[in-house]
Design an enzyme around this catalytic site. Structure first.
Site, mmCIF file in Angstrom:
data_model
loop_
_atom_site.group_PDB
_atom_site.id
_atom_site.type_symbol
_atom_site.label_atom_id
_atom_site.label_comp_id
_atom_site.label_asym_id
_atom_site.label_seq_id
_atom_site.Cartn_x
_atom_site.Cartn_y
_atom_site.Cartn_z
ATOM 1 N N ASP A 23 1.148 -1.024 -0.086
ATOM 2 C CA ASP A 23 -0.076 -0.022 -0.179
ATOM 3 C C ASP A 23 0.842 1.642 0.054
ATOM 4 O OD1 ASP A 23 -2.346 -1.581 0.591
ATOM 5 O OD2 ASP A 23 -1.217 -1.603 2.456
ATOM 6 N N LYS A 28 0.485 3.598 -9.126
ATOM 7 C CA LYS A 28 0.516 4.797 -9.278
ATOM 8 C C LYS A 28 1.637 5.483 -9.950
ATOM 9 C CE LYS A 28 1.471 8.593 -7.016
ATOM 10 N NZ LYS A 28 1.518 9.781 -5.856
ATOM 11 N N ALA A 49 -3.488 -8.460 -4.186
ATOM 12 C CA ALA A 49 -2.854 -7.520 -4.396
ATOM 13 C C ALA A 49 -3.850 -6.299 -4.817
ATOM 14 C CB ALA A 49 -1.881 -7.644 -5.751
ATOM 15 N N GLY A 50 -4.222 -5.016 -4.791
ATOM 16 C CA GLY A 50 -4.808 -4.112 -5.262
ATOM 17 C C GLY A 50 -4.362 -2.361 -5.560
ATOM 18 N N HIS A 51 -3.820 -2.631 -6.741
ATOM 19 C CA HIS A 51 -2.935 -1.271 -7.360
ATOM 20 C C HIS A 51 -4.676 -0.501 -8.070
ATOM 21 C CE1 HIS A 51 1.279 -3.359 -8.245
ATOM 22 N NE2 HIS A 51 0.619 -3.322 -6.832
ATOM 23 N N THR A 252 -7.987 -3.732 -1.654
ATOM 24 C CA THR A 252 -8.925 -5.451 -1.966
ATOM 25 C C THR A 252 -10.034 -5.950 -0.179
ATOM 26 O OG1 THR A 252 -6.880 -6.393 -2.523
ATOM 27 C CG2 THR A 252 -8.430 -8.410 -1.614
ATOM 28 N N GLY A 254 -11.307 -3.912 2.489
ATOM 29 C CA GLY A 254 -11.957 -2.210 2.636
ATOM 30 C C GLY A 254 -11.742 -1.966 4.683
ATOM 31 N N LYS A 256 -9.911 -0.738 7.794
ATOM 32 C CA LYS A 256 -8.829 -0.226 7.946
ATOM 33 C C LYS A 256 -6.793 -0.651 8.652
ATOM 34 C CE LYS A 256 -8.749 3.260 12.196
ATOM 35 N NZ LYS A 256 -9.460 3.518 13.119
HETATM 36 P P1 IMP Z 1 -2.808 -12.939 2.017
HETATM 37 O O1 IMP Z 1 -1.789 -12.444 1.193
HETATM 38 O O2 IMP Z 1 -4.330 -12.438 1.831
HETATM 39 O O3 IMP Z 1 -2.244 -14.543 2.343
HETATM 40 O O4 IMP Z 1 -2.522 -12.274 3.104
HETATM 41 C C1 IMP Z 1 -1.790 -12.204 4.319
HETATM 42 C C2 IMP Z 1 -0.596 -10.420 4.560
HETATM 43 O O5 IMP Z 1 -0.436 -9.840 4.166
HETATM 44 C C3 IMP Z 1 -2.347 -10.265 5.061
HETATM 45 O O6 IMP Z 1 -1.198 -9.019 6.503
HETATM 46 C C4 IMP Z 1 -2.574 -8.740 4.545
HETATM 47 O O7 IMP Z 1 -3.407 -7.988 4.833
HETATM 48 C C5 IMP Z 1 -1.371 -8.623 3.341
HETATM 49 N N1 IMP Z 1 -1.072 -8.394 2.282
HETATM 50 C C6 IMP Z 1 -1.508 -9.298 1.051
HETATM 51 N N2 IMP Z 1 -1.377 -8.305 -0.312
HETATM 52 C C7 IMP Z 1 -1.804 -7.661 0.139
HETATM 53 C C8 IMP Z 1 -1.116 -6.051 -0.736
HETATM 54 O O8 IMP Z 1 -1.357 -6.205 -1.950
HETATM 55 N N3 IMP Z 1 -1.505 -5.528 -0.341
HETATM 56 C C9 IMP Z 1 -1.169 -4.654 1.200
HETATM 57 N N4 IMP Z 1 -1.159 -6.034 2.269
HETATM 58 C C10 IMP Z 1 -1.460 -7.064 1.435
HETATM 59 MG MG MG Z 2 -1.151 -2.461 -3.696
#
Ligand code: IMP
Ligand code: MG
Length: 338
Positions: A23, A28, A49-51, A252, A254, A256
């Site tokens: 994050d 960007k 992931a979320g872009h 992904t 929502g 906090k």
């Molecule tokens: P998982 O990847 O769904 O197994 O999650 C494991 C940890 O990685 C959790 O704390 C998630 O919130 C974090 N996490 C996984 N993907 C992302 C991402 O793209 N951005 C930020 N945190 C992530």
């Molecule tokens: Mg991201």
């Protein structure tokens, strides 16, 4: 012989990745850079992931498709990624209806497929780790147990990548250094290698890598639970304003995000571990908006009167705590169109 000719066709590889807990705003930066490349590739992760990117003022979100699709570049989802086919096709439909060209996207035949069972297992058994419930860990587990299903077994051949790369290649990381399976805050990590060296799993020599661009943020956040995250200060009014102004809610999930001031020692360690050559510190304008400038050094909060004095301090910090491969620090605002 085949791989030798492949190496020659690649001119250069640059890598963008996160230096914290995700994050940081990597999307960007890679979206802004994509136009200078022939290929934009993902090497790890999946729909966790979320872009979020803005193209001509329009907001777009992707989870698995590399941001190169917005610049009309060829995109590769590498063998180290995991695919939820329903979510992938949904992303493709959304991109197509927004006027982008999904036929630019190719997936490694060796990428692993997330099943409904993986998602159920994640939801039922891994909630205490704060996962995104996307079935990521169970899918990678089946991969390691050599019983996973791969993309070529279930997807239309038209999506399959033939392993070809040429010209200038940009690789964009998902998740970040402190979520890395080997180096992160285990067990509060993700299941893949988020470090830039893992970009080589796409099939090029490490010697092709040129720029290793690490993205950090002017304050720290982490999505999900993590008792190892430097104390989350949700009861701190200033940091709560950062959450609101910075939109620090999981893209992904929502949820906090946990939040604290930027820990410079942790950032220093991330840069050293990952071989970062250029550091971009994002979202400084969120600190400007609340008018409070703080970092953590040696466990102590250091406060500044102005953003400029904070920037100066950080520059000096990296001069004093010299890392020979780091040769540039730059700043980027959240609202800046770069
Ligand atoms: P998982 O990847 O769904 O197994 O999650 C494991 C940890 O990685 C959790 O704390 C998630 O919130 C974090 N996490 C996984 N993907 C992302 C991402 O793209 N951005 C930020 N945190 C992530
Ligand atoms: Mg991201």
């Amino acid at each position: 012989m085949i791989s030798q000719s492949l190496q020659i066709m690649i001119q250069t590889v640059d890598i963008i990745y996160g230096l914290a807990w995700g994050d940081e705003g990597k999307g960007k930066i890679s979206n802004a850079m994509a136009k200078h490349y022939d290929y934009v590739c993902r090497w790890n992760g999946g729909p966790n992931a979320g872009h979020t990117v803005y193209v001509n003022g329009q907001k777009h979100k992707t989870h698995i498709v590399p941001s190169g699709v917005f610049a009309g570049k060829r995109c590769v989802i590498g063998p180290g990624c995991v695919i939820n086919t329903d979510k992938f096709y949904e992303e493709v439909r959304t991109l197509r209806s927004a006027g982008f060209n999904p036929s630019l996207i190719k997936i490694s035949p060796n990428a692993h497929i997330i099943t409904q069972d993986h998602i159920e297992y994640d939801k039922k058994h891994l909630g205490h780790l704060g996962t995104t419930s996307q079935g990521i860990a169970p899918c990678y587990s089946d991969k390691m147990l050599r019983r996973g299903r791969r993309a070529f077994e279930v997807m239309d051949p038209c999506w399959m990548w033939d392993g070809h790369l040429e010209g200038k290649v940009l690789c964009e990381g998902a998740q970040s250094v402190w979520l890395d399976i080997d180096h992160g805050d285990y067990p509060y990590v993700t299941s893949s290698t988020t470090m830039p060296y893992a970009a080589c799993s796409l099939g090029f020599s490490p010697r092709k890598i040129n720029r290793i661009i690490g993205v950090a943020k002017a304050y720290d956040t982490k999505s999900g639970v993590d008792p190892l995250f430097p104390e989350s200060l949700w009861n701190n009014a200033d940091l709560n304003r950062i959450i609101e102004l910075g939109g620090e809610y999981g893209s992904t999930t929502g949820r906090k995000r946990l939040v604290n001031w930027l820990n410079l020692d942790k950032l220093h360690k991330a840069i050293k571990l990952s071989g970062c050559t250029e550091l971009i510190i994002n979202k400084y304008d969120i600190l400007e908006a609340i008018g409070i400038f703080k970092v953590i050094v040696n466990g102590v909060v250091v406060e500044f009167d102005t953003l400029n004095s904070m920037k100066q301090y950080i520059n000096d910090y990296f001069i004093i705590n010299n890392i020979d491969h780091l040769h540039e620090i730059s700043w980027s605002g959240d609202k800046e169109k770069i």
